[in-house]
Design an enzyme around this catalytic site. Structure first.
Site, PDB file in Angstrom:
ATOM      1  CG  ASP A  61     -22.288 -21.545 -34.870  1.00  0.00           C
ATOM      2  OD1 ASP A  61     -21.613 -20.761 -35.028  1.00  0.00           O
ATOM      3  OD2 ASP A  61     -23.191 -22.078 -35.944  1.00  0.00           O
ATOM      4  CB  SER A 141      -2.494 -20.030 -38.846  1.00  0.00           C
ATOM      5  OG  SER A 141      -1.819 -20.604 -39.835  1.00  0.00           O
ATOM      6  CE1 TYR A 154      -7.184 -21.274 -41.363  1.00  0.00           C
ATOM      7  CE2 TYR A 154      -5.054 -21.176 -41.999  1.00  0.00           C
ATOM      8  CZ  TYR A 154      -6.007 -21.459 -41.025  1.00  0.00           C
ATOM      9  OH  TYR A 154      -5.496 -22.204 -40.005  1.00  0.00           O
ATOM     10  CE  LYS A 158      -6.821 -19.420 -38.144  1.00  0.00           C
ATOM     11  NZ  LYS A 158      -7.543 -19.659 -36.867  1.00  0.00           N
TER      12      LYS A 158
HETATM   13  N1  LIG Z   1      -4.215 -28.063 -37.943  1.00  0.00           N
HETATM   14  C1  LIG Z   1      -3.340 -27.198 -38.204  1.00  0.00           C
HETATM   15  O1  LIG Z   1      -2.287 -27.725 -38.778  1.00  0.00           O
HETATM   16  C2  LIG Z   1      -3.476 -25.718 -38.042  1.00  0.00           C
HETATM   17  C3  LIG Z   1      -2.448 -24.962 -38.131  1.00  0.00           C
HETATM   18  C4  LIG Z   1      -2.743 -23.516 -37.956  1.00  0.00           C
HETATM   19  C5  LIG Z   1      -3.985 -22.941 -37.353  1.00  0.00           C
HETATM   20  N2  LIG Z   1      -4.777 -24.106 -37.132  1.00  0.00           N
HETATM   21  C6  LIG Z   1      -5.942 -23.450 -36.236  1.00  0.00           C
HETATM   22  O2  LIG Z   1      -6.264 -24.346 -35.258  1.00  0.00           O
HETATM   23  C7  LIG Z   1      -7.605 -24.269 -34.804  1.00  0.00           C
HETATM   24  C8  LIG Z   1      -8.044 -25.619 -34.858  1.00  0.00           C
HETATM   25  O3  LIG Z   1      -8.052 -26.164 -35.942  1.00  0.00           O
HETATM   26  P1  LIG Z   1      -8.142 -27.800 -36.047  1.00  0.00           P
HETATM   27  O4  LIG Z   1      -6.710 -28.177 -36.988  1.00  0.00           O
HETATM   28  O5  LIG Z   1      -8.143 -28.345 -34.723  1.00  0.00           O
HETATM   29  O6  LIG Z   1      -9.322 -28.088 -37.007  1.00  0.00           O
HETATM   30  P2  LIG Z   1     -10.432 -28.923 -36.568  1.00  0.00           P
HETATM   31  O7  LIG Z   1     -11.345 -29.001 -38.096  1.00  0.00           O
HETATM   32  O8  LIG Z   1      -9.915 -30.367 -36.188  1.00  0.00           O
HETATM   33  O9  LIG Z   1     -11.140 -28.235 -35.433  1.00  0.00           O
HETATM   34  C9  LIG Z   1     -11.918 -27.203 -35.666  1.00  0.00           C
HETATM   35  C10 LIG Z   1     -12.953 -27.285 -34.438  1.00  0.00           C
HETATM   36  O10 LIG Z   1     -13.754 -26.067 -34.553  1.00  0.00           O
HETATM   37  C11 LIG Z   1     -15.323 -26.303 -34.408  1.00  0.00           C
HETATM   38  N3  LIG Z   1     -16.010 -25.145 -35.151  1.00  0.00           N
HETATM   39  C12 LIG Z   1     -16.209 -24.888 -36.638  1.00  0.00           C
HETATM   40  N4  LIG Z   1     -16.854 -24.153 -36.616  1.00  0.00           N
HETATM   41  C13 LIG Z   1     -17.366 -23.752 -35.531  1.00  0.00           C
HETATM   42  C14 LIG Z   1     -18.329 -22.881 -35.106  1.00  0.00           C
HETATM   43  N5  LIG Z   1     -18.988 -21.944 -35.859  1.00  0.00           N
HETATM   44  N6  LIG Z   1     -18.520 -22.495 -33.796  1.00  0.00           N
HETATM   45  C15 LIG Z   1     -17.852 -23.254 -32.913  1.00  0.00           C
HETATM   46  N7  LIG Z   1     -17.069 -24.213 -33.088  1.00  0.00           N
HETATM   47  C16 LIG Z   1     -16.810 -24.431 -34.357  1.00  0.00           C
HETATM   48  C17 LIG Z   1     -15.241 -27.620 -35.167  1.00  0.00           C
HETATM   49  O11 LIG Z   1     -16.677 -28.206 -35.086  1.00  0.00           O
HETATM   50  C18 LIG Z   1     -14.084 -28.483 -34.566  1.00  0.00           C
HETATM   51  O12 LIG Z   1     -14.324 -29.152 -33.739  1.00  0.00           O
HETATM   52  C19 LIG Z   1      -8.383 -23.185 -36.104  1.00  0.00           C
HETATM   53  O13 LIG Z   1      -8.567 -22.154 -35.679  1.00  0.00           O
HETATM   54  C20 LIG Z   1      -7.273 -23.536 -37.322  1.00  0.00           C
HETATM   55  O14 LIG Z   1      -7.403 -22.533 -38.102  1.00  0.00           O
HETATM   56  C21 LIG Z   1      -4.512 -25.374 -37.346  1.00  0.00           C
END
Ligand SMILES: NC(=O)c1ccc[n+]([C@@H]2O[C@H](COP(=O)([O-])OP(=O)(O)OC[C@H]3O[C@@H](n4cnc5c(N)ncnc54)[C@H](O)[C@@H]3O)[C@@H](O)[C@H]2O)c1
Length: 259
Positions: A61, A141, A154, A158
């Site tokens: 974590d 992001s 959020y 970022k």
């Molecule tokens: N999906 C999008 O469109 C998007 C766009 C811009 C940025 N992001 C960024 O990309 C990254 C991944 O996002 P995603 O869309 O795959 O989300 P997701 O929710 O599918 O995956 C996030 C992962 O992070 C893990 N996580 C959460 N808290 C945690 C902790 N304390 N310790 C370890 N792991 C932890 C979760 O268990 C999960 O597996 C994030 O940083 C998000 O902000 C996503």
């Protein structure tokens, strides 16, 4: 492109992190997949092995700053070598009007999205400095550059990651350590699915319509796949990008065209 390298990816149990881990492994890296639970970390490592790569699971974590060094050391032991590449992908999202923002939700998000990145970098850097070799890629992001309404926590988290990327790049350049960010736009993961469902509930529309409307703002007219983000990370983590540091690369189909 990454043969012989060892990569540690946080948030690798699902969504973008899982896609990044698979992509780095497909380019030849041994990949330590790390997420909050052993179950999802193990499943992601099994995916890599099933695809013919080298995957190892470490449950961690990222909010547990004091355990970051032990998680990296455990991963390095499993992979049989020191960490060359750190990818910080773990992240949380929530949206709320600013006046309704709950301190606990805000602090939880900052603990993962900001302090989690600081903790992992702080733990990884000493060994990279000694070896005068390392690549750090933070998943930020496009909203870190141009935050959306109702997303002050959020978006600013970022922005903090992008700022921290630049500061570290300046500090660690003399040690031959590259630090960059990748800024996804719209990737249909659980995070996006939850967001589309919430907006649909609030507006009486279908989640698919919400997603389609979001994509309409993207010049290329499509969302990104986790593998699109993975390819950008693989490039920045490779020696092909040896003269790129302190940058934040948008991978967003043209949705965002500001620096
Ligand atoms: N999906 C999008 O469109 C998007 C766009 C811009 C940025 N992001 C960024 O990309 C990254 C991944 O996002 P995603 O869309 O795959 O989300 P997701 O929710 O599918 O995956 C996030 C992962 O992070 C893990 N996580 C959460 N808290 C945690 C902790 N304390 N310790 C370890 N792991 C932890 C979760 O268990 C999960 O597996 C994030 O940083 C998000 O902000 C996503």
């Amino acid at each position: 492109m990454l043969e012989g390298a060892v990569a540690f990816v946080t948030g690798a149990g699902s969504g973008i992190g899982r896609g990044v881990a698979l992509c780095l492994a497909s380019h030849g890296a041994a990949v330590i997949v790390s997420d909050v639970s052993a179950e999802i970390s193990d499943a992601a490592a099994a995916d890599i092995k099933a695809a013919g790569g080298r995957g190892f699971a470490v449950a961690h974590d990222v909010t547990q700053w004091e355990k970051a060094a032990a998680a990296l050391a455990h991963g390095a032991r499993l992979a049989g070598g020191p960490i060359d590449i750190l990818v910080n992908c773990a992240g949380l999202y929530f949206s709320a009007p600013f006046h309704e923002l709950l301190p606990e939700a805000h602090e939880r998000l900052y603990a993962v999205n900001v302090s989690g990145v600081f903790a992992m970098c702080q733990a990884a850097i000493p060994d990279m400095k000694v070896r005068r070799h390392g690549k750090i890629v933070n998943i930020a992001s496009v909203s870190g550059k141009d935050p959306f309404a109702r997303s002050a926590s959020y978006g600013s988290s970022k922005s903090a990651v992008i700022g921290m990327t630049k500061s570290l790049a300046k500090e660690l350049g003399p040690y031959n350590i590259n630090v960059n960010s990748v800024c996804p736009g719209l990737v249909y993961t659980k995070m996006q699915e939850d967001q589309c469902r919430r907006i649909a509930d609030e507006t009486g529309r279908q989640p698919e319509d919400v997603w389609r409307q979001r994509l309409a703002a993207v010049p290329l007219g499509r969302g990104q796949e986790p593998s699109d983000i993975g390819e950008a990370v693989a490039f920045l983590a490779s020696d092909r990008a040896r003269n790129i540091t302190g940058q934040s690369l948008n991978v967003c189909g043209g949705q965002q065209m500001m620096d």
